[in-house]
Write an enzyme that holds these catalytic residues in place. Structure first.
Site, PDB file in Angstrom:
ATOM      1  N   LYS A 122      -7.542 -12.562 -11.183  1.00  0.00           N
ATOM      2  CA  LYS A 122      -6.487 -12.578 -10.165  1.00  0.00           C
ATOM      3  C   LYS A 122      -7.081 -12.712  -8.759  1.00  0.00           C
ATOM      4  CE  LYS A 122      -4.745  -9.240  -8.051  1.00  0.00           C
ATOM      5  NZ  LYS A 122      -4.322  -7.863  -7.752  1.00  0.00           N
ATOM      6  N   ASP A 140      -0.343 -11.333 -10.522  1.00  0.00           N
ATOM      7  CA  ASP A 140      -0.410  -9.876 -10.310  1.00  0.00           C
ATOM      8  C   ASP A 140       0.801  -9.253 -11.006  1.00  0.00           C
ATOM      9  OD1 ASP A 140       1.774 -10.459  -8.790  1.00  0.00           O
ATOM     10  OD2 ASP A 140       1.028  -9.540  -6.964  1.00  0.00           O
TER      11      ASP A 140
END
Ligand code: SF4
Length: 212
Positions: A122, A140
């Protein structure tokens, strides 16, 4: 149930119309400080991170600066941020690796980024998107929730969701998709009590529990 391509296009277009300036709220002064800020932002709000980094980045903004600071001083500088012990260690070793193996530059590819301490997929995707202009989608918690509720995805983990989003969303919106979906999740499609009645994608969304 998944949205088809036409509906996915409609959905992202509606978000694009309703969300102005979909950008990161993290403040940074170069590629390295964005990386530092994204590492610091794990389980911490962007506002908190900015409050702490605005003073740090006046003096310390390169891998050399952070290596010279050492773990203890970094820890003191970031101690109002959650998980500061681990984050201080990660920032120190990450800086050392950048200094010794990458000529102090932040790598512009996922493979090298995810080898850095404290940098997962991420974080790497946020950095690639924000400072290298790459068409990546960082998944996320907000993006994961919104994608799975709306029917853009039915992925069981962030990587599956990322791959489904990359496949179904039109190319022209990929670069912006992370921020559009994240901001929608943060302010409208919240984890608890999503604001379905005010939601601009209500008609397209496939979420069974939605409030029409
Ligand atoms: S209709 Fe409700 S569940 Fe669907 S995207 Fe909007 S806020 Fe989220």
């Amino acid at each position: 149930m998944l949205l088809n391509e036409d509906k996915a296009f409609k959905l992202i277009e509606l978000l694009n119309k309703s969300i102005k300036n979909p950008k990161t709220s993290l403040k940074y002064r170069n590629q390295f400080t964005l990386l530092v800020s994204v590492v610091l932002s794990a389980q911490c709000t962007d506002v908190n991170v900015n409050n702490v980094t605005k003073n740090i980045y006046k003096k310390y903004y390169t891998p050399k600066h952070f290596t010279e600071l050492g773990i203890n001083k970094i820890r003191n500088l970031i101690k109002s941020i959650g998980l500061f012990n681990n984050k201080a260690k990660n920032l120190y070793y990450l800086s050392k690796i950048l200094l010794e193996k990458h000529q102090s530059r932040v790598p512009n590819n996922l493979e090298d980024l995810i080898l850095l301490p404290g940098v997962g997929r991420k974080t790497a995707n946020v950095v690639l998107n924000e400072v290298f202009n790459k068409p990546t989608i960082a998944v996320d918690t907000h993006v994961f929730r919104v994608a799975n509720r709306t029917g853009l995805s039915n992925g069981k983990n962030p990587e599956q969701v990322e791959n489904q989003l990359l496949k179904i969303l039109p190319k022209k919106y990929i670069k912006k998709a992370h921020h559009l979906i994240l901001l929608h999740g943060r302010y409208t499609c919240r984890a608890r009590n999503p604001l379905c009645k005010k939601c601009v994608i209500n008609k397209v969304c496939l979420y069974k529990g939605k409030n029409e």
